[in-house]
Motif scaffolding. Structure first.
Motif, mmCIF file in Angstrom:
data_model
loop_
_atom_site.group_PDB
_atom_site.id
_atom_site.type_symbol
_atom_site.label_atom_id
_atom_site.label_comp_id
_atom_site.label_asym_id
_atom_site.label_seq_id
_atom_site.Cartn_x
_atom_site.Cartn_y
_atom_site.Cartn_z
ATOM 1 N N ILE A 192 -8.041 24.267 12.497
ATOM 2 C CA ILE A 192 -8.377 23.139 11.623
ATOM 3 C C ILE A 192 -8.978 23.644 10.314
ATOM 4 N N ALA A 193 -9.879 24.626 10.410
ATOM 5 C CA ALA A 193 -10.493 25.181 9.198
ATOM 6 C C ALA A 193 -9.439 25.802 8.286
ATOM 7 N N SER A 194 -8.432 26.458 8.885
ATOM 8 C CA SER A 194 -7.373 27.068 8.087
ATOM 9 C C SER A 194 -6.545 26.019 7.359
ATOM 10 N N LEU A 195 -6.276 24.894 8.036
ATOM 11 C CA LEU A 195 -5.546 23.810 7.382
ATOM 12 C C LEU A 195 -6.363 23.207 6.251
ATOM 13 N N LYS A 196 -7.647 22.965 6.519
ATOM 14 C CA LYS A 196 -8.503 22.381 5.489
ATOM 15 C C LYS A 196 -8.661 23.326 4.303
#
Length: 434
Positions: free
Chosen positions: A55-59
């Motif tokens: 999720i952090a990578s997408l954000k």
């Protein structure tokens, strides 16, 4: 094996593994060392870490992708003086689909009556966050510090700043052309980064769903089964039926082609339950698989992820009727019309506010005089419904983007109907694969 297939397999495997972990810990071997290990170190440890990193990578990609894509799109739009008509069509379609969504939800809930026979829990409590006044929301759309807006991920402020910058670049002569070329190159580089992240998508999706179902199992749907099924049914009707009808009537395009090509983005939205986190995938899919020009998609997709809340509106409509029936309150026709109006306007009025779904529901309940404690009751099954309604929301973003692009002459029908499209064949087009 294509990316879409691998993502779907990851989703299925995650659900199965999660349900097994839940069954071991709550049914087969509760309190055992195996159950403790699976729950603490696997679901709450390894899967949690992988899912959060994903999720952090997408954000990580959201702000640079939205900013750069929108600047490129605004440059092209400003040269043709089309920003005004484009914004007007987009806002109108988002508001209309939201109004239809909540109307369908109210109608279905009034017919099925999910709250009849359900006893209100006296111990249920919910403390509503105060919604910001509309005047404050309108003023806050315009950034005083664009760097701070990017750091905080304030999407509306980023959109405004990017539009202004794109307009200025387009009207700055030779310096503007040099800057525009830089942003176009930067956009290609960012899309390449998105493509790199997509390689790890099936593993991230698996970890997210395994952790979710390890915590919830299947039993959480039984207590509020009727409410759950009504919301789910209206979400599917709106996502598959209403959007298909809108696309066919307003553009003449085949809805099945859109639904087929949006599968990767839907899978991401379902697993992340976040329209904002899914923006990189949605934007790449709309551009590269549906054939929407960047100058349109760069505006409609980020805006839709912020203000298009059809899925949330459906939840609000059913929840309002459910809570009214559960507490034995008849809000009447005027009350239901108030719900439609309030929820439609609130989708813009609360855009960009954290926890927006519950804030909007609290606003709706307050408008018709229903107790806010009812929110605490429906929250029990909201996690899975949140995943489904996020998938519905990004489907709506893609439909509106396609319709607007078609009306603006900015849609490639060859790409839209290209059944053999494979985005990994080109370094600048690899955000998602067939």
């Amino acid at each position: 094996m294509g990316l879409t297939t691998r993502i779907l397999l990851g989703m299925l495997a995650g659900i199965v593994v999660g349900v097994v972990i839940y069954a071991v810990g709550h049914t087969l071997m509760p309190g055992s060392s195996l159950a403790h290990f699976l729950d603490t170190y696997l679901a709450g440890g390894l899967f949690d870490i992988i899912g959060r990193v994903f999720i952090a990578s997408l954000k990580l990609m959201v702000v640079p992708l939205v900013l750069v894509s929108l600047i490129c799109g605004a440059c092209a739009l400003s040269e043709g003086h089309r920003i005004g008509p484009l914004a007007g069509k987009t806002l109108l379609l988002y508001l209309l689909t939201t109004a239809v969504a909540i109307s369908l939800a109210l109608l279905a809930a009034l017919v099925v009556q999910p709250g009849v026979g359900v006893e209100a829990s006296a111990s249920a409590t919910f403390e509503a966050r105060e919604s910001p006044p509309l005047s404050e929301v309108l003023v806050n759309i315009f950034p005083t510090n664009p760097v701070q807006a990017m750091a905080e991920g304030n999407m509306l402020q980023i959109i405004v700043f990017a539009l202004l910058m794109g307009y200025a670049i387009a009207h700055c002569g030779e310096p503007g052309r040099r800057v525009s070329a830089f942003f176009r190159d930067l956009n290609d580089v960012i899309l390449r980064m998105v493509g790199v992240l997509m390689v790890f998508a099936p593993y991230g999706v698996f970890a997210l769903l395994a952790k979710t179902f390890a915590e919830l199992g299947w039993g959480f749907m039984l207590d509020l089964g009727k409410y759950f099924l009504v919301v789910l049914g209206v979400l599917l009707l709106h996502g598959l039926g209403v959007y298909s009808l809108v696309l066919k009537l307003l553009s003449g395009l085949n809805p099945l082609e859109l639904l087929k090509k949006m599968r990767p983005a839907m899978a991401f939205a379902f697993s992340t339950a976040s329209s904002a986190a899914t923006i990189p995938v949605t934007l790449a899919t709309v551009e590269k698989r549906l054939g929407v020009d960047n100058k349109v998609a760069a505006f409609t997709v980020p805006l839709g992820a912020t203000i298009n809340m059809d899925g949330t509106a459906i939840m609000q409509g059913v929840a309002t009727v459910f809570i009214a029936q559960m507490y034995g309150v008849d809000i009447g026709l005027a009350g239901y019309l108030t719900v439609i109006l309030t929820a439609t306007l609130a989708s813009i009025g609360t855009a960009g506010v954290p926890g927006v779904g519950l804030i909007m529901l609290a606003m709706v309940l307050q408008q018709v005089g229903l107790p806010l404690e009812g929110i605490a009751i429906v929250m029990g099954v909201d996690r899975l419904l949140d995943m489904v309604r996020t998938a519905v929301n990004i489907t709506g973003d893609s439909v509106v983007s396609t319709v607007v692009a078609n009306s603006e002459g900015a849609l490639s029908r060859e790409v839209f109907y290209d059944g053999n499209y494979n985005s990994v064949s080109d370094n600048n087009r690899e955000a998602v694969a067939t």
